[in-house]
Design a protein around this motif. Structure first.
Motif, PDB file in Angstrom:
ATOM      1  N   LEU A 172       0.839  -1.201   0.000  1.00  0.00           N
ATOM      2  CA  LEU A 172       0.000   0.000   0.000  1.00  0.00           C
ATOM      3  C   LEU A 172       0.876   1.253   0.000  1.00  0.00           C
ATOM      4  N   LYS A 173       1.961   1.234   0.717  1.00  0.00           N
ATOM      5  CA  LYS A 173       2.894   2.365   0.720  1.00  0.00           C
ATOM      6  C   LYS A 173       3.542   2.518  -0.656  1.00  0.00           C
ATOM      7  N   ARG A 174       3.865   1.382  -1.276  1.00  0.00           N
ATOM      8  CA  ARG A 174       4.527   1.411  -2.580  1.00  0.00           C
ATOM      9  C   ARG A 174       3.648   2.056  -3.646  1.00  0.00           C
ATOM     10  N   ILE A 175       2.351   1.795  -3.590  1.00  0.00           N
ATOM     11  CA  ILE A 175       1.465   2.371  -4.613  1.00  0.00           C
ATOM     12  C   ILE A 175       1.052   3.790  -4.289  1.00  0.00           C
ATOM     13  N   GLY A 176       1.504   4.324  -3.124  1.00  0.00           N
ATOM     14  CA  GLY A 176       1.318   5.748  -2.859  1.00  0.00           C
ATOM     15  C   GLY A 176       0.258   6.102  -1.846  1.00  0.00           C
ATOM     16  N   ILE A 177      -0.180   5.171  -1.027  1.00  0.00           N
ATOM     17  CA  ILE A 177      -1.185   5.479  -0.002  1.00  0.00           C
ATOM     18  C   ILE A 177      -0.456   5.980   1.236  1.00  0.00           C
ATOM     19  N   ASP A 178      -1.059   6.992   1.919  1.00  0.00           N
ATOM     20  CA  ASP A 178      -0.478   7.531   3.153  1.00  0.00           C
ATOM     21  C   ASP A 178      -0.216   6.421   4.159  1.00  0.00           C
ATOM     22  N   GLU A 179       0.774   6.648   5.004  1.00  0.00           N
ATOM     23  CA  GLU A 179       1.133   5.635   5.995  1.00  0.00           C
ATOM     24  C   GLU A 179      -0.025   5.374   6.953  1.00  0.00           C
ATOM     25  N   GLU A 180      -0.666   6.438   7.410  1.00  0.00           N
ATOM     26  CA  GLU A 180      -1.791   6.303   8.355  1.00  0.00           C
ATOM     27  C   GLU A 180      -2.940   5.523   7.725  1.00  0.00           C
ATOM     28  N   LEU A 181      -3.264   5.863   6.486  1.00  0.00           N
ATOM     29  CA  LEU A 181      -4.342   5.176   5.787  1.00  0.00           C
ATOM     30  C   LEU A 181      -3.961   3.729   5.478  1.00  0.00           C
ATOM     31  N   ASP A 186      -9.549 -11.410  11.217  1.00  0.00           N
ATOM     32  CA  ASP A 186     -10.178 -11.459  12.547  1.00  0.00           C
ATOM     33  C   ASP A 186     -10.975 -10.196  12.858  1.00  0.00           C
ATOM     34  N   HIS A 187     -10.898  -9.217  12.000  1.00  0.00           N
ATOM     35  CA  HIS A 187     -11.574  -7.930  12.225  1.00  0.00           C
ATOM     36  C   HIS A 187     -12.995  -7.972  11.659  1.00  0.00           C
ATOM     37  N   ASN A 188     -13.959  -7.445  12.428  1.00  0.00           N
ATOM     38  CA  ASN A 188     -15.333  -7.335  11.939  1.00  0.00           C
ATOM     39  C   ASN A 188     -15.471  -6.015  11.189  1.00  0.00           C
ATOM     40  N   ALA A 189     -15.945  -6.098   9.967  1.00  0.00           N
ATOM     41  CA  ALA A 189     -16.055  -4.901   9.123  1.00  0.00           C
ATOM     42  C   ALA A 189     -17.165  -3.995   9.610  1.00  0.00           C
ATOM     43  N   SER A 190     -16.931  -2.682   9.412  1.00  0.00           N
ATOM     44  CA  SER A 190     -17.934  -1.678   9.781  1.00  0.00           C
ATOM     45  C   SER A 190     -18.015  -0.646   8.664  1.00  0.00           C
ATOM     46  N   LYS A 191     -18.887   0.340   8.850  1.00  0.00           N
ATOM     47  CA  LYS A 191     -19.006   1.412   7.855  1.00  0.00           C
ATOM     48  C   LYS A 191     -17.704   2.193   7.752  1.00  0.00           C
ATOM     49  N   LYS A 192     -17.016   2.310   8.875  1.00  0.00           N
ATOM     50  CA  LYS A 192     -15.747   3.030   8.873  1.00  0.00           C
ATOM     51  C   LYS A 192     -14.737   2.333   7.955  1.00  0.00           C
ATOM     52  N   ASP A 193     -14.744   1.016   7.945  1.00  0.00           N
ATOM     53  CA  ASP A 193     -13.831   0.260   7.087  1.00  0.00           C
ATOM     54  C   ASP A 193     -14.126   0.524   5.610  1.00  0.00           C
ATOM     55  N   VAL A 194     -15.397   0.636   5.281  1.00  0.00           N
ATOM     56  CA  VAL A 194     -15.779   0.948   3.893  1.00  0.00           C
ATOM     57  C   VAL A 194     -15.268   2.333   3.523  1.00  0.00           C
ATOM     58  N   LEU A 195     -15.417   3.286   4.444  1.00  0.00           N
ATOM     59  CA  LEU A 195     -14.928   4.639   4.186  1.00  0.00           C
ATOM     60  C   LEU A 195     -13.405   4.669   4.039  1.00  0.00           C
ATOM     61  N   VAL A 196     -12.720   3.868   4.828  1.00  0.00           N
ATOM     62  CA  VAL A 196     -11.258   3.782   4.729  1.00  0.00           C
ATOM     63  C   VAL A 196     -10.862   3.249   3.362  1.00  0.00           C
ATOM     64  N   MET A 197     -11.550   2.231   2.894  1.00  0.00           N
ATOM     65  CA  MET A 197     -11.247   1.668   1.574  1.00  0.00           C
ATOM     66  C   MET A 197     -11.543   2.687   0.468  1.00  0.00           C
ATOM     67  N   GLN A 198     -12.660   3.410   0.622  1.00  0.00           N
ATOM     68  CA  GLN A 198     -12.980   4.436  -0.370  1.00  0.00           C
ATOM     69  C   GLN A 198     -11.913   5.520  -0.394  1.00  0.00           C
ATOM     70  N   GLU A 199     -11.432   5.917   0.773  1.00  0.00           N
ATOM     71  CA  GLU A 199     -10.382   6.933   0.839  1.00  0.00           C
ATOM     72  C   GLU A 199      -9.106   6.418   0.166  1.00  0.00           C
ATOM     73  N   ALA A 200      -8.795   5.158   0.363  1.00  0.00           N
ATOM     74  CA  ALA A 200      -7.616   4.567  -0.286  1.00  0.00           C
ATOM     75  C   ALA A 200      -7.775   4.592  -1.808  1.00  0.00           C
ATOM     76  N   ILE A 201      -8.957   4.238  -2.264  1.00  0.00           N
ATOM     77  CA  ILE A 201      -9.226   4.256  -3.709  1.00  0.00           C
ATOM     78  C   ILE A 201      -9.125   5.677  -4.260  1.00  0.00           C
ATOM     79  N   MET A 202      -9.651   6.645  -3.511  1.00  0.00           N
ATOM     80  CA  MET A 202      -9.598   8.049  -3.946  1.00  0.00           C
ATOM     81  C   MET A 202      -8.150   8.537  -4.010  1.00  0.00           C
ATOM     82  N   GLN A 203      -7.314   8.138  -3.055  1.00  0.00           N
ATOM     83  CA  GLN A 203      -5.910   8.548  -3.087  1.00  0.00           C
ATOM     84  C   GLN A 203      -5.202   7.973  -4.302  1.00  0.00           C
ATOM     85  N   ILE A 204      -5.487   6.730  -4.617  1.00  0.00           N
ATOM     86  CA  ILE A 204      -4.867   6.112  -5.795  1.00  0.00           C
ATOM     87  C   ILE A 204      -5.342   6.807  -7.069  1.00  0.00           C
TER      88      ILE A 204
END
Length: 121
Positions: free
Chosen positions: A9-18, A29-47
């Motif tokens: 993810l760092k190699r393709i240019g996503i922020d370290e925090e994201l 082991d993580h249960n997905a939530s709406k926040k996880d969807v937003l995180v993925m959308q933010e990653a897609i937007m950065q790319i």
């Protein structure tokens, strides 16, 4: 696997925090939530933003190269026109030289014929 995903993810240019958030969201082991969807959308937007910036930089480079090539082509055209003009001039001189030589030859033949005819009469 989490470390390699983070590094990818760092190699393709996503922020370290994201990248950390995305990596945590993709943990089995993580249960997905709406926040996880937003995180993925933010990653897609950065790319997408990074891709668009790369595209615009490439487009700018191509435009610069195109203008350089056009300038070079116009310079070569003007040189070519000068060379063609000089060749035409040389061919014109050769053409005139041919007619002058031909005229001299015909004059010589006629003068020899006239002198020969005069002395035979």
């Amino acid at each position: 696997m989490e470390k390699s995903l983070f590094s990818e993810l760092k190699r393709i240019g996503i922020d370290e925090e994201l990248a950390v958030s995305v990596s945590a969201s993709l943990d089995p082991d993580h249960n997905a939530s709406k926040k996880d969807v937003l995180v993925m959308q933010e990653a897609i937007m950065q790319i997408q933003l990074q891709s668009e910036r790369s595209y615009l930089a490439l487009k700018s480079d191509i435009t610069d190269l195109r203008s350089e090539v056009r300038t070079e082509i116009s310079g070569l055209r003007s040189e070519m026109h000068k060379e063609v003009g000089s060749i035409r001039s040389e061919l014109g001189n050769m053409h005139r030289q041919y007619w002058i030589t031909f005229g001299g030859l015909i004059t010589t033949i006629i003068s020899v014929f006239v002198v020969n005819w005069y002395f035979h009469l």
